[in-house]
Design a protein around this motif. Sequence first.
Motif, PDB file in Angstrom:
ATOM      1  N   UNK A  49     -52.704 -49.414  42.134  1.00  0.00           N
ATOM      2  CA  UNK A  49     -53.403 -50.542  41.495  1.00  0.00           C
ATOM      3  C   UNK A  49     -54.723 -50.099  40.861  1.00  0.00           C
ATOM      4  N   UNK A  50     -55.372 -49.107  41.466  1.00  0.00           N
ATOM      5  CA  UNK A  50     -56.641 -48.594  40.946  1.00  0.00           C
ATOM      6  C   UNK A  50     -56.424 -47.520  39.870  1.00  0.00           C
ATOM      7  N   UNK A  51     -55.180 -47.269  39.526  1.00  0.00           N
ATOM      8  CA  UNK A  51     -54.807 -46.281  38.506  1.00  0.00           C
ATOM      9  C   UNK A  51     -55.254 -44.862  38.864  1.00  0.00           C
ATOM     10  N   UNK A  52     -55.251 -44.579  40.160  1.00  0.00           N
ATOM     11  CA  UNK A  52     -55.513 -43.228  40.653  1.00  0.00           C
ATOM     12  C   UNK A  52     -54.189 -42.488  40.779  1.00  0.00           C
ATOM     13  N   UNK A  53     -53.155 -43.213  41.202  1.00  0.00           N
ATOM     14  CA  UNK A  53     -51.798 -42.679  41.297  1.00  0.00           C
ATOM     15  C   UNK A  53     -50.881 -43.476  40.386  1.00  0.00           C
ATOM     16  N   UNK A  54     -49.742 -42.882  40.066  1.00  0.00           N
ATOM     17  CA  UNK A  54     -48.650 -43.613  39.436  1.00  0.00           C
ATOM     18  C   UNK A  54     -47.474 -43.524  40.393  1.00  0.00           C
ATOM     19  N   UNK A  55     -46.573 -44.464  40.278  1.00  0.00           N
ATOM     20  CA  UNK A  55     -45.378 -44.415  41.120  1.00  0.00           C
ATOM     21  C   UNK A  55     -44.155 -44.615  40.244  1.00  0.00           C
ATOM     22  N   UNK A  56     -43.068 -44.038  40.694  1.00  0.00           N
ATOM     23  CA  UNK A  56     -41.787 -44.213  40.019  1.00  0.00           C
ATOM     24  C   UNK A  56     -40.728 -44.397  41.090  1.00  0.00           C
ATOM     25  N   UNK A  57     -39.698 -45.144  40.739  1.00  0.00           N
ATOM     26  CA  UNK A  57     -38.629 -45.399  41.707  1.00  0.00           C
ATOM     27  C   UNK A  57     -37.440 -44.501  41.393  1.00  0.00           C
ATOM     28  N   UNK A  58     -36.477 -44.553  42.269  1.00  0.00           N
ATOM     29  CA  UNK A  58     -35.266 -43.763  42.076  1.00  0.00           C
ATOM     30  C   UNK A  58     -35.221 -42.573  43.002  1.00  0.00           C
ATOM     31  N   UNK A  59     -34.115 -41.828  42.947  1.00  0.00           N
ATOM     32  CA  UNK A  59     -33.923 -40.700  43.874  1.00  0.00           C
ATOM     33  C   UNK A  59     -34.973 -39.603  43.724  1.00  0.00           C
ATOM     34  N   UNK A  61     -38.036 -40.349  42.613  1.00  0.00           N
ATOM     35  CA  UNK A  61     -39.271 -41.109  42.473  1.00  0.00           C
ATOM     36  C   UNK A  61     -40.284 -40.773  43.537  1.00  0.00           C
ATOM     37  N   UNK A  62     -41.409 -41.394  43.399  1.00  0.00           N
ATOM     38  CA  UNK A  62     -42.485 -41.184  44.356  1.00  0.00           C
ATOM     39  C   UNK A  62     -43.822 -41.367  43.671  1.00  0.00           C
ATOM     40  N   UNK A  63     -44.813 -40.655  44.175  1.00  0.00           N
ATOM     41  CA  UNK A  63     -46.187 -40.794  43.705  1.00  0.00           C
ATOM     42  C   UNK A  63     -46.680 -39.486  43.113  1.00  0.00           C
ATOM     43  N   UNK A  64     -47.548 -39.626  42.118  1.00  0.00           N
ATOM     44  CA  UNK A  64     -48.231 -38.475  41.524  1.00  0.00           C
ATOM     45  C   UNK A  64     -49.601 -38.945  41.063  1.00  0.00           C
ATOM     46  N   UNK A  65     -50.491 -38.018  40.829  1.00  0.00           N
ATOM     47  CA  UNK A  65     -51.814 -38.372  40.331  1.00  0.00           C
ATOM     48  C   UNK A  65     -51.679 -38.976  38.935  1.00  0.00           C
TER      49      UNK A  65
END
Length: 157
Positions: A49-59, A61-65
Amino acid sequence: MSEGVEWAIHTCLNLGWTESGEAVSAARLAAYFDLPAAYLNKQLQALVRAEILTSSSGPRGGFRLARDPDAITLLDIVTAIEGSQNAFQCQQLMKRGPGGRKDVDYSLECLVSQAMRHADLEWRRALAGRTIGGIKADVEDRDPDAPAITRRRLAEL
């Protein structure tokens, strides 16, 4: 400050060592710290929400800076997790004491309140002056193997 701040900072640091474009799941990040995934995910979502990380879904997927580690300050992370309220909240106790006046805003006039606001401002300046990139560089100076160890451990989880 909650433990979530510490976990969020370490998570951002560790994500700074992942391969470019690689996403890491909340479950893997939680396992890295031996934390409940649901709790860490709450912190991760606040960072998204603070735009520090991005997230993606799927096999895969996950989090990245979401941005360069040098552009992410400790204040950004603390604010994302804890909010932007001041650490000290003047309760205007002077109004209740001897000589207290109802027409005075003691949150502005009280020297204790002023000192605490000053300390809070200095604390925020210090946090704003430190970045994940700077900490990352300090860790790498102390332990050049830290990035590879982190990547390997995350891959094994």
